[in-house]
Structure formats: structure tokens, C-alpha cells
Write an enzyme that holds these catalytic residues in place. Structure first.
Site, mmCIF file in Angstrom:
data_model
loop_
_atom_site.group_PDB
_atom_site.id
_atom_site.type_symbol
_atom_site.label_atom_id
_atom_site.label_comp_id
_atom_site.label_asym_id
_atom_site.label_seq_id
_atom_site.Cartn_x
_atom_site.Cartn_y
_atom_site.Cartn_z
ATOM 1 N N ARG A 1 27.191 4.799 12.328
ATOM 2 C CA ARG A 1 25.964 4.936 11.528
ATOM 3 C C ARG A 1 24.794 5.418 12.389
ATOM 4 O O ARG A 1 24.018 6.264 11.967
ATOM 5 C CB ARG A 1 25.589 3.620 10.856
ATOM 6 N N ASN B 1 27.708 1.237 5.895
ATOM 7 C CA ASN B 1 29.067 0.710 5.937
ATOM 8 C C ASN B 1 29.436 0.239 4.543
ATOM 9 O O ASN B 1 28.592 -0.292 3.810
ATOM 10 C CB ASN B 1 29.171 -0.485 6.896
#
Length: 95
Positions: free
Chosen positions: A23, A41
Site C-alpha cells: 500500500r 487491504n
């Protein structure tokens, strides 16, 4: 001068992509390219990306997500380039 049409990449990244900085890497790539949107996520172990920008910017992000330079291991991407229905003003990591 006319505005360049905005496009949106929606991708679900499959593989070993959680717990490896994916990320954060995605956020940095989006900033370099000039995209807005978010990365998150998902409970199933995938990472979801929504990135908005010009066609060239969106394609550049797609190439980054498919490159061997990503953290972890990307097995495959479910992806779609579409016209956005909501506009974002920054690129954020969802927690």
C-alpha cells in the site's frame, strides 16, 4: 483549451501483497504519477486500488502494478478502466 477526460483504474491485486509495504509503495507511485484515489487491504488478502487521472496516468499506474518492481509477489490483477462516478482530491491509504 478543453479539459482532459478523467479515467479511473479499479484493480484488485492478488498474490502475496499484504504485510510487505504494498500500500505504501502504491501511494508513492500514485504521487509520482499524479493520481488521486486510494489503496486498501481487503479481508481476503488482496489489495484494492482505485486511481484517477488522465488515460496516460492510469495506464502508467497499471504498468507499475504489473511490474516486477512491486513489493511482495503479484500473481494477477483483476482490473477495469472506467469513467469515474466520484472524484477524489488526494491519494490515501485506507486502514
Amino acid at each position: 483549451m478543453t479539459d482532459t477526460p478523467l479515467e479511473e483504474l479499479h484493480a484488485v491485486v492478488h498474490g502475496h501483497v499484504q504485510g510487505v509495504g504494498f500500500r505504501f509503495w502504491t501511494e508513492r507511485q500514485a504521487a509520482r504519477i499524479g493520481l488521486v484515489g486510494w489503496v486498501a487491504n481487503r479481508p481476503d488478502g488482496t489489495v484494492e486500488v482505485l486511481a484517477q487521472g488522465t488515460h496516460d496516468q492510469v495506464v502508467a499506474m497499471l504498468r507499475k502494478l504489473k511490474s516486477p518492481m512491486t513489493p511482495g509477489v503479484v500473481d494477477f490483477l483483476d482490473r477495469e478502466i472506467r469513467t469515474p462516478t466520484t472524484r477524489y482530491h488526494s491519494f490515501d491509504i485506507s486502514y
